[in-house]
Scaffold this motif. Structure first.
Motif, PDB file in Angstrom:
ATOM      1  N   THR A  28       0.989  -1.061   0.103  1.00  0.00           N
ATOM      2  CA  THR A  28       0.182  -0.149   0.018  1.00  0.00           C
ATOM      3  C   THR A  28       0.976   1.168   0.169  1.00  0.00           C
ATOM      4  OG1 THR A  28      -1.887   1.128   0.917  1.00  0.00           O
ATOM      5  CG2 THR A  28      -0.204   0.177   2.419  1.00  0.00           C
ATOM      6  N   TRP A  32      -2.127   6.300  -1.537  1.00  0.00           N
ATOM      7  CA  TRP A  32      -3.274   5.884  -1.650  1.00  0.00           C
ATOM      8  C   TRP A  32      -4.266   5.972  -0.531  1.00  0.00           C
ATOM      9  CZ3 TRP A  32      -6.878   2.430  -0.002  1.00  0.00           C
ATOM     10  CH2 TRP A  32      -7.998   1.926  -0.907  1.00  0.00           C
ATOM     11  N   ARG A  36      -7.750   8.199  -1.069  1.00  0.00           N
ATOM     12  CA  ARG A  36      -9.019   7.458  -0.840  1.00  0.00           C
ATOM     13  C   ARG A  36      -9.710   7.327   0.387  1.00  0.00           C
ATOM     14  NH1 ARG A  36      -9.678   3.856  -5.544  1.00  0.00           N
ATOM     15  NH2 ARG A  36      -8.093   4.473  -6.791  1.00  0.00           N
ATOM     16  N   CYS A 112     -20.824   0.225  13.907  1.00  0.00           N
ATOM     17  CA  CYS A 112     -20.299   1.795  13.709  1.00  0.00           C
ATOM     18  C   CYS A 112     -21.579   2.732  13.956  1.00  0.00           C
ATOM     19  CB  CYS A 112     -19.614   1.988  12.192  1.00  0.00           C
ATOM     20  SG  CYS A 112     -18.200   1.090  11.716  1.00  0.00           S
ATOM     21  N   ARG A 151      -4.768  -5.781   2.775  1.00  0.00           N
ATOM     22  CA  ARG A 151      -4.850  -4.298   2.414  1.00  0.00           C
ATOM     23  C   ARG A 151      -6.051  -3.539   2.444  1.00  0.00           C
ATOM     24  NH1 ARG A 151      -2.400  -3.008  -3.263  1.00  0.00           N
ATOM     25  NH2 ARG A 151      -4.332  -3.902  -4.416  1.00  0.00           N
ATOM     26  N   GLY A 200     -16.044  -2.918  -0.008  1.00  0.00           N
ATOM     27  CA  GLY A 200     -15.922  -1.470   0.175  1.00  0.00           C
ATOM     28  C   GLY A 200     -16.694  -0.559  -0.673  1.00  0.00           C
ATOM     29  N   ARG A 201     -16.927  -1.044  -1.863  1.00  0.00           N
ATOM     30  CA  ARG A 201     -17.571  -0.149  -2.920  1.00  0.00           C
ATOM     31  C   ARG A 201     -19.175  -0.143  -2.452  1.00  0.00           C
ATOM     32  NH1 ARG A 201     -15.250   0.186  -8.114  1.00  0.00           N
ATOM     33  NH2 ARG A 201     -13.838   1.353  -7.990  1.00  0.00           N
ATOM     34  N   HIS A 235     -19.866   9.877  11.471  1.00  0.00           N
ATOM     35  CA  HIS A 235     -18.861   8.698  11.865  1.00  0.00           C
ATOM     36  C   HIS A 235     -17.731   8.659  11.001  1.00  0.00           C
ATOM     37  CE1 HIS A 235     -17.175   4.865  12.166  1.00  0.00           C
ATOM     38  NE2 HIS A 235     -17.702   4.269  11.020  1.00  0.00           N
ATOM     39  N   ASN A 238     -14.463   7.393   6.414  1.00  0.00           N
ATOM     40  CA  ASN A 238     -13.817   7.872   5.074  1.00  0.00           C
ATOM     41  C   ASN A 238     -14.062   9.413   4.804  1.00  0.00           C
ATOM     42  OD1 ASN A 238     -13.234   8.403   2.536  1.00  0.00           O
ATOM     43  ND2 ASN A 238     -13.170   6.089   2.122  1.00  0.00           N
ATOM     44  N   ASN A 265     -10.665   4.672  11.313  1.00  0.00           N
ATOM     45  CA  ASN A 265     -12.036   4.356  11.576  1.00  0.00           C
ATOM     46  C   ASN A 265     -12.281   3.495  13.051  1.00  0.00           C
ATOM     47  OD1 ASN A 265     -14.717   3.395  11.750  1.00  0.00           O
ATOM     48  ND2 ASN A 265     -14.691   2.743   9.644  1.00  0.00           N
TER      49      ASN A 265
HETATM   50  O1  UT7 Z   1     -17.356   1.786   9.219  1.00  0.00           O
HETATM   51  C1  UT7 Z   1     -17.800   1.489   8.142  1.00  0.00           C
HETATM   52  C2  UT7 Z   1     -16.799   0.822   7.519  1.00  0.00           C
HETATM   53  N1  UT7 Z   1     -16.290   0.740   6.122  1.00  0.00           N
HETATM   54  C3  UT7 Z   1     -16.353   1.813   5.536  1.00  0.00           C
HETATM   55  O2  UT7 Z   1     -16.830   2.857   5.717  1.00  0.00           O
HETATM   56  C4  UT7 Z   1     -15.611   1.645   3.932  1.00  0.00           C
HETATM   57  C5  UT7 Z   1     -16.604   2.166   3.071  1.00  0.00           C
HETATM   58  N2  UT7 Z   1     -15.899   2.158   1.659  1.00  0.00           N
HETATM   59  C6  UT7 Z   1     -14.631   2.868   1.241  1.00  0.00           C
HETATM   60  O3  UT7 Z   1     -14.203   3.782   2.149  1.00  0.00           O
HETATM   61  C7  UT7 Z   1     -13.730   2.632   0.042  1.00  0.00           C
HETATM   62  O4  UT7 Z   1     -14.629   1.734  -0.791  1.00  0.00           O
HETATM   63  C8  UT7 Z   1     -12.280   2.195   0.522  1.00  0.00           C
HETATM   64  C9  UT7 Z   1     -11.437   3.121   1.216  1.00  0.00           C
HETATM   65  C10 UT7 Z   1     -12.358   0.726   1.225  1.00  0.00           C
HETATM   66  C11 UT7 Z   1     -11.740   1.543  -1.017  1.00  0.00           C
HETATM   67  O5  UT7 Z   1     -11.963   2.919  -1.844  1.00  0.00           O
HETATM   68  P1  UT7 Z   1     -12.314   2.630  -3.497  1.00  0.00           P
HETATM   69  O6  UT7 Z   1     -12.027   3.996  -3.943  1.00  0.00           O
HETATM   70  O7  UT7 Z   1     -13.674   2.121  -3.325  1.00  0.00           O
HETATM   71  O8  UT7 Z   1     -11.388   1.694  -3.832  1.00  0.00           O
HETATM   72  P2  UT7 Z   1     -11.799   0.257  -4.681  1.00  0.00           P
HETATM   73  O9  UT7 Z   1     -12.187  -0.771  -3.456  1.00  0.00           O
HETATM   74  O10 UT7 Z   1     -12.601   0.373  -5.713  1.00  0.00           O
HETATM   75  O11 UT7 Z   1     -10.078  -0.032  -5.163  1.00  0.00           O
HETATM   76  C12 UT7 Z   1      -9.402   0.557  -6.200  1.00  0.00           C
HETATM   77  C13 UT7 Z   1      -7.970  -0.277  -6.103  1.00  0.00           C
HETATM   78  C14 UT7 Z   1      -8.146  -1.571  -6.345  1.00  0.00           C
HETATM   79  O12 UT7 Z   1      -7.154  -2.056  -7.418  1.00  0.00           O
HETATM   80  P3  UT7 Z   1      -7.647  -2.332  -8.840  1.00  0.00           P
HETATM   81  O13 UT7 Z   1      -8.566  -3.576  -8.562  1.00  0.00           O
HETATM   82  O14 UT7 Z   1      -8.483  -1.094  -9.460  1.00  0.00           O
HETATM   83  O15 UT7 Z   1      -6.415  -2.652  -9.262  1.00  0.00           O
HETATM   84  C15 UT7 Z   1      -7.542  -2.185  -5.079  1.00  0.00           C
HETATM   85  O16 UT7 Z   1      -7.099  -3.570  -5.087  1.00  0.00           O
HETATM   86  O17 UT7 Z   1      -7.196  -0.119  -5.114  1.00  0.00           O
HETATM   87  C16 UT7 Z   1      -6.630  -1.301  -4.572  1.00  0.00           C
HETATM   88  N3  UT7 Z   1      -6.534  -1.009  -3.194  1.00  0.00           N
HETATM   89  C17 UT7 Z   1      -5.333  -0.633  -2.487  1.00  0.00           C
HETATM   90  N4  UT7 Z   1      -4.179  -0.225  -3.033  1.00  0.00           N
HETATM   91  C18 UT7 Z   1      -3.247   0.229  -2.113  1.00  0.00           C
HETATM   92  C19 UT7 Z   1      -7.322  -1.537  -2.203  1.00  0.00           C
HETATM   93  N5  UT7 Z   1      -6.891  -1.357  -1.004  1.00  0.00           N
HETATM   94  C20 UT7 Z   1      -5.621  -0.743  -1.173  1.00  0.00           C
HETATM   95  C21 UT7 Z   1      -4.453  -0.171  -0.265  1.00  0.00           C
HETATM   96  N6  UT7 Z   1      -3.339   0.361  -0.823  1.00  0.00           N
HETATM   97  N7  UT7 Z   1      -4.644  -0.386   0.898  1.00  0.00           N
END
Ligand code: UT7
Length: 310
Positions: A28, A32, A36, A112, A151, A200-201, A235, A238, A265
């Motif tokens: 990571t 990023w 994000r 949460c 990650r 996540g999405r 909360h 993000n 979080n």
């Molecule tokens: O309390 C409630 C708990 N949960 C939440 O609030 C989570 C809500 N969701 C989110 O906050 C976001 O969806 C995340 C922060 C978890 C992810 O952000 P995103 O913009 O939705 O990214 P994504 O899941 O679409 O992933 C984009 C890319 C992926 O790579 P590919 O498939 O596009 O090649 C992931 O594999 O980012 C990659 N990725 C990472 N890269 C570097 C995922 N985690 C990481 C990381 N470091 N830690």
């Protein structure tokens, strides 16, 4: 009888884990994580510090701040999904440590959103006249249920505790309106087997929609307008999700809590930690209208419009 907040307190463990520390452990990057999520660092509890230890520290501060003694608490509600053990509850552990001899005690599980469920439950006992002082604690040691090899989730979470003492307040202060909700069909998007599992999405889309809607609903129920809101405490999951709620209310950035930067979080602890910090550094003042809003696993959500002060 109106129920409001008499005192607040929070506690976070000493150990800081930065995004750069995580870069060394998994694939990571600081870039990023920051872009994000808005998270820069989080606190992680040591092995010998359990959930109840953090909850105790936060609760002590809240009681001091409220000038309420342990023996004057009628009920202890602890929102947590990471209790020390399934039973006795964290609430019972705190009951003993705080010398809250006459208090009833139970834990509450709404992920949460747990602290919103806790505050609303406390308010019902106070407004009915059944209880005078209710201690509500939000506390998590998420580091023990995070898969440090994943990650997708490991970079998001942190440990900590926040607490409020609730009790009767004057007519124009306290809880003005609330909303609680759940959609069990979304349970599959965020759950724990051994570790936290998350789509996540899906959670992101739900959170953006629900946070905005719940904020608008509690403002309307309270007979207020968006421009009456002085401070927003969402909360802290993000920054991008929080920003969408802030924009929906048309508030400037300085009118929203952003503790997610420093603590990540912390699930049910994020809202009370943020209330406590905001009260401490003067971001919320007597008479201010505050909107609290949370969402989380279950799926669950909750929001409160509150006029600060006694
Ligand atoms: O309390 C409630 C708990 N949960 C939440 O609030 C989570 C809500 N969701 C989110 O906050 C976001 O969806 C995340 C922060 C978890 C992810 O952000 P995103 O913009 O939705 O990214 P994504 O899941 O679409 O992933 C984009 C890319 C992926 O790579 P590919 O498939 O596009 O090649 C992931 O594999 O980012 C990659 N990725 C990472 N890269 C570097 C995922 N985690 C990481 C990381 N470091 N830690």
């Amino acid at each position: 009888m109106k129920a409001g907040v008499l005192g607040v307190g929070h506690f976070v463990p000493e150990k800081v884990v930065t995004n750069f520390d995580l870069e060394k452990r998994m694939d990571t990057s600081d870039e990023w994580i920051r872009t994000r999520t808005g998270i820069e660092e989080r606190r992680i509890a040591s092995d010998d510090m359990d959930t109840s230890d953090m909850g105790f520290e936060a609760a002590k501060k809240a009681l001091e701040h409220a000038e309420v003694a342990g023996e004057d608490i009628d009920l202890i509600l602890v929102a947590t999904v990471t209790p020390d053990m399934p039973f006795p509850s964290v609430a019972c552990i705190l009951q003993e440590k705080l010398g809250a001899k006459k208090a009833a005690a139970m834990d509450l599980s709404a992920a949460c959103s747990g602290f919103m469920y806790g505050m609303v439950t406390a308010a019902q006992f106070i407004e009915s006249g059944a209880y005078k002082h209710v201690l509500v604690v939000g506390v998590e040691k998420l580091s023990k249920i995070v898969d440090w090899e994943d990650r997708n989730t490991a970079v998001l979470f942190g440990d900590g505790a926040g607490a409020v003492v609730m009790g009767p307040v004057s007519e124009e202060k306290g809880i003005l309106s609330f909303e609680l909700g759940a959609d069990g069909s979304g349970g599959k998007y965020l759950y724990q087997d051994q570790y936290i599992q998350m789509s996540g999405r899906e959670v992101f889309k739900f959170a953006v929609r629900q946070m905005g809607e719940s904020c608008v609903n509690v403002i309307e129920k309270a007979g207020l307008k968006r421009e009456d809101v002085d401070f927003l405490i969402p909360h802290q999951a993000n920054m991008r999700i929080m920003e969408s709620a802030r924009e929906r209310l048309g508030l400037p950035l300085e009118k929203m809590s952003t503790t997610v930067r420093s603590y990540g979080n912390t699930s049910s602890a994020s809202i009370p930690i943020s209330i406590s910090e905001a009260a401490e550094n003067g971001q919320i003042k007597d008479g201010d209208v505050i909107v609290l809003v949370g969402f989380g696993g279950g799926l669950t959500w909750g929001a409160i419009a509150l006029r600060w002060g006694r």
